[in-house]
Scaffold this motif. Structure first.
Motif: not given
Length: 142
Positions: A11-19, A25-34, A54-57, A69-72
């Motif tokens: 989802q767009l809001e989740i991808r934005e937070l992962l960003g 980095d759009p390629d890194a966001v795609d890799q994180a989603v995968d 408002i945050g992801v981990i 692996h990711h926190i934002a």
């Protein structure tokens, strides 16, 4: 409240937070989603407040070691202890004995403020020093 949002990773809001976790980095966001979409052992949690994430981990657990692996956190909510809260909730939920994360120099203050020990991994990319952050959970009464 922390909730499993792994199924919503594209989802767009989740991808934005992962960003925010991968320097937009759009390629890194795609890799994180995968990373979360393609493995049942990798979980992505979102911190929801008033209906907004408002945050992801993102993490995985193996033999009582919780790897972040990711926190934002969205920029306007940084510095309000949401990152700390997400880590603490995961610790309680997974009953981990150790938490580890790999990060860059910018995030070291955050991890140190939580009691993580920091170890240099050297230049893992040309001109970029990375760090391993480790927190050993104390048993009650220690």
């Amino acid at each position: 409240m922390l909730k499993d949002i792994t199924s919503r990773v594209n989802q767009l809001e989740i991808r934005e937070l992962l960003g925010y976790a991968v320097l937009s980095d759009p390629d890194a966001v795609d890799q994180a989603v995968d990373f979360y979409r393609n493995s049942e052992k990798n979980k992505l949690y979102g911190y929801e407040e008033e209906g907004l994430i408002i945050g992801v981990i993102g993490c995985s657990l193996k033999e009582k070691v919780l790897t972040i692996h990711h926190i934002a956190v969205i920029p306007e909510n940084r510095g309000k202890d949401y990152g700390r809260g997400m880590i603490l909730e995961l610790l309680l939920h997974h009953q981990a004995e150790q938490v580890v994360a790999e990060t860059d120099e910018e995030a070291l203050g955050f991890y140190r403020s939580l009691g993580f020990e920091v170890y240099s991994l050297g230049e893992t990319y040309p001109g970029v020093e990375r760090f391993r952050c480790v927190y050993d959970v104390e048993e009650p009464g220690e």
